[in-house]
Design a protein around this motif. Structure first.
Motif, short mmCIF file in Angstrom:
data_model
loop_
_atom_site.label_atom_id
_atom_site.label_comp_id
_atom_site.label_asym_id
_atom_site.label_seq_id
_atom_site.Cartn_x
_atom_site.Cartn_y
_atom_site.Cartn_z
N LEU A 153 0.82 -1.21 0.00
CA LEU A 153 0.00 0.00 0.00
C LEU A 153 0.86 1.26 0.00
O LEU A 153 0.50 2.26 -0.64
CB LEU A 153 -0.94 0.00 1.21
N GLU A 154 1.99 1.21 0.68
CA GLU A 154 2.89 2.38 0.66
C GLU A 154 3.40 2.63 -0.75
O GLU A 154 3.49 3.78 -1.20
CB GLU A 154 4.05 2.18 1.63
N ASP A 174 0.65 4.03 -2.96
CA ASP A 174 0.55 5.46 -2.65
C ASP A 174 -0.77 6.07 -3.10
O ASP A 174 -0.80 7.07 -3.82
CB ASP A 174 1.73 6.20 -3.29
N ALA A 179 -4.56 7.84 -2.48
CA ALA A 179 -5.14 8.88 -1.64
C ALA A 179 -6.58 8.54 -1.31
O ALA A 179 -7.21 7.69 -1.96
CB ALA A 179 -5.06 10.24 -2.35
N ARG A 180 -7.11 9.19 -0.29
CA ARG A 180 -8.51 9.00 0.11
C ARG A 180 -9.43 9.20 -1.10
O ARG A 180 -9.25 10.14 -1.88
CB ARG A 180 -8.86 10.01 1.21
N LEU A 183 -6.47 -2.07 6.05
CA LEU A 183 -5.55 -0.93 6.08
C LEU A 183 -5.93 0.12 5.04
O LEU A 183 -5.86 1.32 5.31
CB LEU A 183 -4.12 -1.43 5.84
N ALA A 184 -6.33 -0.34 3.85
CA ALA A 184 -6.72 0.60 2.80
C ALA A 184 -8.01 1.33 3.17
O ALA A 184 -8.12 2.55 3.01
CB ALA A 184 -6.88 -0.14 1.48
N ALA A 203 -9.14 1.98 6.06
CA ALA A 203 -8.87 2.94 7.14
C ALA A 203 -8.28 4.24 6.59
O ALA A 203 -8.40 5.29 7.22
CB ALA A 203 -7.92 2.33 8.16
N GLN A 204 -7.68 4.18 5.39
CA GLN A 204 -7.13 5.37 4.74
C GLN A 204 -8.14 6.04 3.82
O GLN A 204 -7.81 7.01 3.13
CB GLN A 204 -5.89 4.98 3.93
N GLY A 205 -9.37 5.51 3.79
CA GLY A 205 -10.40 6.09 2.93
C GLY A 205 -10.32 5.65 1.49
O GLY A 205 -10.94 6.26 0.61
N ILE A 206 -9.58 4.58 1.21
CA ILE A 206 -9.47 4.03 -0.14
C ILE A 206 -10.65 3.09 -0.38
O ILE A 206 -11.02 2.31 0.49
CB ILE A 206 -8.13 3.28 -0.31
N GLN A 251 -2.18 -1.76 16.35
CA GLN A 251 -3.52 -1.76 15.77
C GLN A 251 -4.24 -3.07 16.09
O GLN A 251 -5.44 -3.08 16.40
CB GLN A 251 -3.44 -1.56 14.26
#
Length: 299
Positions: A130-131, A134, A136-137, A157-158, A160-163, A259
């Motif tokens: 995921l890093e 890269d 964005a939401r 994880l994605a 939680a990042q708004g993906i 987490q």
């Protein structure tokens, strides 16, 4: 428990040596099993095993001793780690393992050994993928094999990042993955799954072997594709395409452990006694684990 290109079975192993500078000796409480262990056994992933040796590149336990220049851990501390190469020549499917201290993370009080041992390889793989992607939401991600251990963590994880995650999985896994944050789950048994998934994805994360070529047309121009199955297709339409191989990372693992301890990252491993390791290995490498993460426990 050893393999190194042979049948995996139980055997007596010599004790690891005392920890050298920067190393810790860990009493293993639980160790993860993954399809990558077949690569260890066949020698195609060289992690420094010196047969007779135990397989396993991830696990959790208590520090027995620390070598010189180790300031972060002391005897009695609980840790988890992904380690490769293995400095002691033997892995986590044993009573004790020698690892580099800077690859270990502290195990939080709220995280039991079984869940801790289920986290390192799958969690680090998901984080590192995921890093690199890269996103964005609000951007859209396609994940193939969302029902497996790495896929389920990547979805959480994605999300939680708004993906916005669309995952391929079996119909039976759909409810679970929607609960973990996927916005849509497509049945991979359907030969028309690419059409059902649609297109215009900002990125694709390939976890199911043989799906990269089908996923590439679903990624928008100048998007990204990351393959965990060593089959990243040739780049086209400005799409960046690459294969990713997990690396030890204590800082990333520490965040994952926190987490998981807090319950914001859900894990549901299946614990089995170490004596059932050979059968567990066979299930995992033949795809018979049904998406379950198997963890071997001492005792």
């Amino acid at each position: 428990m050893s393999g190194a290109g042979q049948e995996v079975g139980l055997l007596e192993l010599p004790e690891p040596s005392s920890p050298g500078p920067g190393q810790i000796l860990v009493a293993v409480e639980a160790a993860g099993v993954g399809p990558w262990d077949e690569l260890l056994n066949g020698g195609s992933w060289d992690v420094g095993l010196r047969p007779p040796a135990a397989l396993g590149v991830e696990g959790a336990g208590k520090v027995l001793a620390a070598g010189a220049n180790v300031s972060g851990f002391a005897a009695g501390d609980r840790v988890l780690a992904h380690e490769a190469p293995l400095p002691g020549g033997s892995g986590f499917w044993a009573e004790r393992v020698l690892i580099n201290a800077d690859h270990a993370a502290a195990c939080p009080p709220g995280l039991d050994a079984v869940r801790a041992a289920a986290l390192p390889v799958n969690g680090l793989t998901a984080v590192q993928a995921l890093e690199k992607l890269d996103l964005a939401r609000g951007q859209r991600l396609l994940v193939t094999n969302g029902g497996g251990a790495t896929g389920a963590l990547a979805i959480q994880l994605a999300a939680a990042q708004g993906i916005e995650v669309t995952a391929t999985a079996s119909a039976g896994a759909a409810e679970r993955l929607l609960g973990l944050g996927a916005v849509e789950v497509v049945d991979y048994h359907d030969p028309n799954w690419p059409a059902k998934a649609g297109g215009g994805f900002d990125a694709a994360l390939i976890i199911a072997s043989g799906t990269a070529d089908a996923a590439l047309p679903l990624v928008r121009d100048r998007g990204r594709l990351c393959s965990l199955t060593s089959d990243a297709p040739a780049e086209e339409r400005g799409i960046t395409s690459w294969d990713l191989y997990v690396e030890p990372n204590a800082a990333q693992l520490a965040r994952l452990a926190e987490q998981a301890a807090a319950g914001t990252l859900k894990l549901a491993p299946q614990p089995l006694p170490l004596s059932e390791g050979p059968a567990a290995f066979a299930r995992v490498v033949t795809g018979g684990a049904g998406g379950k993460k198997i963890v071997l426990t001492q005792g």
